[in-house]
Scaffold this active site. Structure first.
Site, mmCIF file in Angstrom:
data_model
loop_
_atom_site.group_PDB
_atom_site.id
_atom_site.type_symbol
_atom_site.label_atom_id
_atom_site.label_comp_id
_atom_site.label_asym_id
_atom_site.label_seq_id
_atom_site.Cartn_x
_atom_site.Cartn_y
_atom_site.Cartn_z
ATOM 1 C CG ASP A 144 -1.983 0.969 1.262
ATOM 2 O OD1 ASP A 144 -1.988 1.829 0.382
ATOM 3 O OD2 ASP A 144 -2.843 0.881 2.164
ATOM 4 N N GLY A 193 -5.003 3.563 -7.856
ATOM 5 C CA GLY A 193 -5.216 3.783 -9.290
ATOM 6 C C GLY A 193 -4.334 4.849 -9.921
ATOM 7 C CG ASP A 214 -9.267 3.233 1.506
ATOM 8 O OD1 ASP A 214 -8.450 3.224 0.562
ATOM 9 O OD2 ASP A 214 -8.936 3.111 2.694
HETATM 10 C C1 GAL Z 1 -5.554 2.208 2.928
HETATM 11 C C2 GAL Z 1 -6.021 1.053 2.070
HETATM 12 C C3 GAL Z 1 -7.011 0.254 2.873
HETATM 13 C C4 GAL Z 1 -6.324 -0.245 4.134
HETATM 14 C C5 GAL Z 1 -5.714 0.921 4.915
HETATM 15 C C6 GAL Z 1 -4.870 0.438 6.086
HETATM 16 O O1 GAL Z 1 -4.652 2.993 2.204
HETATM 17 O O2 GAL Z 1 -6.596 1.542 0.886
HETATM 18 O O3 GAL Z 1 -7.514 -0.813 2.100
HETATM 19 O O4 GAL Z 1 -5.333 -1.170 3.779
HETATM 20 O O5 GAL Z 1 -4.901 1.716 4.094
HETATM 21 O O6 GAL Z 1 -4.267 1.480 6.789
#
Ligand code: GAL
Length: 385
Positions: A144, A193, A214
């Protein structure tokens, strides 16, 4: 010596690429801790999810991955090895437990120094972390972007092309580190994306890539994300999939018809089906949605073709997905506030009125329509060849 090594490494490349495709021949199915447990997730919750996947029949239906999202990390030890926090006393034992149920286990990190939840990321520890994941027995990594965005902006202020180059390199770096472990590990890109990731995700070893920000447990969030996937079908296929984010089915804030829309649209999109609810507390209704064999078969169809939008008129959208045996899955979606009649646009779909129809969510109505589609609802059909 060096030359021999290089030749051997080059010879091994196609096998590595094949192994990467093999882990994602169809979109990933399983569970992820984030949507329900967020940063509170513990070893106990993950074991309970594994138990429930088996007991509920989800495992037999194809849900195989049990994925820990953010908030498992503690600090690094003196040698720089990542150590889990106190909620995860023994990661190897947890992985063994999940494997003992015939399931696979996933983990989460970031190319930045910190994850989005401000836990330790993999920045400058990529090889070391990949090795540790492999040692624990991890089968899946969600990677991420999070704080790597700051690194990019600091290194190349105002130069977006350079920043994107760095982003590609950061994902490629972890891809190489995962390959070097020799363990097949599903590589799930998460960077919302940016830079049309569907165009370059496969080149950095992505088995799937998040296409959006998200998801939340609301019709507005889910439908905005889901219906915005129009036009992306050509970028997905066996080994590499678009990921419009994890499921919210069963988390309680959408109505039954809205969850049917969620599940139907994700199946037509050949999206990963990663349940995001508390599997140990599932209602019969939630189970009936997640376990519907037809909807899962549409998602997992071996042809591996993502579906796409056929038409959109006001709040009414028709989407279709070709299936390997020649059948076509068709979703008639009503994004509006009033129930309305919808028909199959046979001509647009290249179908004839004599085609047999199977109504996925209402198996007693296999007529040729028109169908009354409820507010925010769907009629999901398999039109036989
Ligand atoms: C976001 C991600 C989520 C989750 C979260 C955890 O950036 O899109 O799906 O993983 O971080 O902190």
């Amino acid at each position: 010596m060096r030359k021999t090594f290089l030749t051997l490494a080059l010879l091994a490349l196609p096998f590595a690429a094949n192994a990467q495709t093999k882990v994602a021949a169809t979109p990933a199915m399983g569970w992820n801790s984030w949507n329900h447990f967020a940063t509170h997730v513990t070893d106990k919750d993950v074991r309970a999810a594994a138990d429930a996947i088996v007991a509920s029949g989800m495992k037999d239906a194809g849900y195989i991955y049990v994925n820990i999202d953010d908030a498992w990390q503690g600090k690094r030890d003196a040698s720089g090895n990542i150590v889990p926090n106190s909620k995860f006393p023994d990661m190897k034992a947890l992985a063994d437990y999940v494997h003992s149920k015939g399931l696979k286990i996933g983990i989460y990190s970031s190319p930045g120094p910190q994850t989005c939840g401000r836990y330790e990321g993999s920045y400058q520890h990529e090889e070391q972390d990949a090795k540790m994941y492999a040692q624990w027995g991890m089968d899946y990594l969600k990677y991420d972007l999070c704080s790597y965005g700051q690194i990019m902006r600091k290194a190349a202020p105002g130069d977006q092309a350079k920043q994107y180059e760095m982003m590609h390199a950061a994902y490629e770096k972890m891809h190489k580190a995962l390959l070097a472990t020799g363990r097949p590990i599903f590589f799930s890109l998460c960077q919302y994306g940016f830079d049309s990731v569907w165009k370059w995700g496969p080149t950095v070893g992505g088995n799937s890539w998040r296409t959006t920000d998200d998801i939340e447990d609301s019709y507005m969030s889910m439908s905005n994300i889901g219906f915005a996937q129009a036009g992306l079908s050509k970028y997905a296929g066996p080994g590499h999939w678009n990921d419009p984010d994890m499921l919210e089915v069963g988390n309680g804030k959408m109505k039954y018809n809205e969850y049917l829309t969620h599940m139907s649209l994700w199946a037509i999109l050949a999206a990963p089906l990663l349940a995001g609810n508390d599997l140990s507390q599932m209602s019969a209704e939630t189970k009936s949605i997640l376990l519907n064999k037809d909807v899962i078969a549409i998602d997992q169809d071996p042809l591996g073709k993502q579906g796409d939008r056929v038409s959109a008129e006001g709040p009414f959208e028709v989407w279709s997905k070709p299936l390997k045996n020649g059948d076509v899955a068709v979703g008639l979606f009503n994004r509006g506030h009033d129930a309305e009649q919808m028909s199959l646009p046979l001509q647009k779909l290249g179908l004839t009125s004599s085609s047999k129809i199977h109504n996925v969510w209402n198996t007693s109505d296999n007529g040729h329509g028109p169908w009354m589609v409820p507010e925010h609802g769907v009629v999901l059909l398999i039109v036989k060849k």
